[in-house]
Scaffold this motif. Sequence first.
Motif, PDB file in Angstrom:
ATOM      1  N   TYR A   1       3.761   5.584  -5.988  1.00 55.62           N
ATOM      2  CA  TYR A   1       3.629   5.641  -7.447  1.00 55.62           C
ATOM      3  C   TYR A   1       2.449   6.517  -7.860  1.00 55.62           C
ATOM      4  CZ  TYR A   1       7.216   2.201  -8.527  1.00 55.62           C
ATOM      5  OH  TYR A   1       8.423   1.559  -8.694  1.00 55.62           O
ATOM      6  N   ILE A   2       1.361   6.433  -7.118  1.00 53.36           N
ATOM      7  CA  ILE A   2       0.199   7.262  -7.427  1.00 53.36           C
ATOM      8  C   ILE A   2       0.543   8.737  -7.264  1.00 53.36           C
ATOM      9  CG2 ILE A   2      -2.122   7.894  -6.644  1.00 53.36           C
ATOM     10  CD1 ILE A   2      -2.557   4.948  -5.939  1.00 53.36           C
TER      11      ILE A   2
ATOM     12  N   ILE B   1       3.178  -2.971 -11.026  1.00 46.92           N
ATOM     13  CA  ILE B   1       3.175  -1.512 -11.174  1.00 46.92           C
ATOM     14  C   ILE B   1       4.597  -0.989 -11.333  1.00 46.92           C
ATOM     15  CG2 ILE B   1       2.668   0.651  -9.956  1.00 46.92           C
ATOM     16  CD1 ILE B   1       0.266  -0.884  -8.699  1.00 46.92           C
TER      17      ILE B   1
ATOM     18  N   ILE C   1      -2.615   2.352 -13.480  1.00 47.49           N
ATOM     19  CA  ILE C   1      -3.619   3.031 -12.651  1.00 47.49           C
ATOM     20  C   ILE C   1      -4.709   2.053 -12.212  1.00 47.49           C
ATOM     21  CG2 ILE C   1      -5.444   4.768 -12.680  1.00 47.49           C
ATOM     22  CD1 ILE C   1      -3.635   6.469 -14.467  1.00 47.49           C
TER      23      ILE C   1
ATOM     24  N   GLY D   1       3.418   9.654 -10.092  1.00 46.52           N
ATOM     25  CA  GLY D   1       3.060   9.441 -11.490  1.00 46.52           C
ATOM     26  C   GLY D   1       2.598  10.697 -12.217  1.00 46.52           C
TER      27      GLY D   1
ATOM     28  N   ALA E   1      -3.256  -0.287  -9.580  1.00 47.74           N
ATOM     29  CA  ALA E   1      -3.072   0.414  -8.310  1.00 47.74           C
ATOM     30  C   ALA E   1      -4.407   0.648  -7.612  1.00 47.74           C
ATOM     31  CB  ALA E   1      -2.360   1.740  -8.543  1.00 47.74           C
ATOM     32  N   ALA E   2      -5.397   1.112  -8.354  1.00 48.89           N
ATOM     33  CA  ALA E   2      -6.703   1.383  -7.756  1.00 48.89           C
ATOM     34  C   ALA E   2      -7.329   0.109  -7.199  1.00 48.89           C
ATOM     35  CB  ALA E   2      -7.620   2.021  -8.800  1.00 48.89           C
TER      36      ALA E   2
ATOM     37  N   ILE F   1       2.582   1.577  -3.516  1.00 51.41           N
ATOM     38  CA  ILE F   1       1.625   1.956  -4.554  1.00 51.41           C
ATOM     39  C   ILE F   1       1.209   3.416  -4.379  1.00 51.41           C
ATOM     40  CG2 ILE F   1      -0.719   1.550  -5.394  1.00 51.41           C
ATOM     41  CD1 ILE F   1      -0.225  -1.447  -4.840  1.00 51.41           C
ATOM     42  N   ALA F   2       1.035   3.846  -3.131  1.00 51.19           N
ATOM     43  CA  ALA F   2       0.695   5.256  -2.878  1.00 51.19           C
ATOM     44  C   ALA F   2       1.791   6.182  -3.400  1.00 51.19           C
ATOM     45  CB  ALA F   2       0.470   5.477  -1.383  1.00 51.19           C
TER      46      ALA F   2
ATOM     47  N   ARG G   1       0.829  -1.206   0.000  1.00 50.55           N
ATOM     48  CA  ARG G   1       0.000   0.000   0.000  1.00 50.55           C
ATOM     49  C   ARG G   1       0.865   1.258   0.000  1.00 50.55           C
ATOM     50  NH1 ARG G   1      -5.284   0.111   1.092  1.00 50.55           N
ATOM     51  NH2 ARG G   1      -5.061   2.069   2.236  1.00 50.55           N
TER      52      ARG G   1
END
Length: 224
Positions: A95-96, A168, A136, A99, A139-140, A92-93, A89
């Motif tokens: 990368y979000i 990802i 995306i 990005g 990740a979502a 991934i956060a 988590r």
Amino acid sequence: MANDRLTSRAGEAPLDAYLGDLAARLRGPRRRREQILAELRDGLHHAVADRTAAGLPQGEAVAAAIAQFGTPQAVAEAFAGELATAYARRTIAWYIATGPVVGIWWLLLLQPHPWRTGLVALLAAIPVIPLIIIAIATAAGTVATTGRLMRWLPEASPQHALAATITIAALALAGDLTVIASHLRSEIPAKSLATFAVAASLTRIVCSLVTMRHATAMRTSPPS
């Protein structure tokens, strides 16, 4: 009273050794590891206090408390899934969050007026758009199935969360390499924006390689 304090300090040594061994086996975000160790230390102290209050000598009470909690290997394995999900988590956060910043720089560099061109021209200028869409979506889905939405959605296992993290990171790696290669092949004159965009992508390439290595190790290696 002095003897009690001396005995108490002597009793800390086995607890410190036990927790130190456990700390070396825990893999995941540093803050969560520290929280786990603090909770376990507090629990061990309470367990020792209960046994000494019942009449056991402190040395025996410490040994009994440690035996009750289990070996460092067993305890680390018990927390491995939780830590793996927390790592997934958090990564991934990241990368979000990064990005869009990196993407905007490349968009302004490779196609500064995307609304004036069609989809085909946009894809030709920035061929990584399909990779971005897949990343995306992955990740979502992972964030949704490892957080509060789990009450309505199927929960993703730690293994699936780590697999999504690796996916990802690999997509980001491929995307950054592709846009750098596209820029080098293009006739766009050198400008400061290109320096920032390339530097950002190179930084994320290194982070993606590290992420893939860590996540793969967490998937395939039990705590040791």
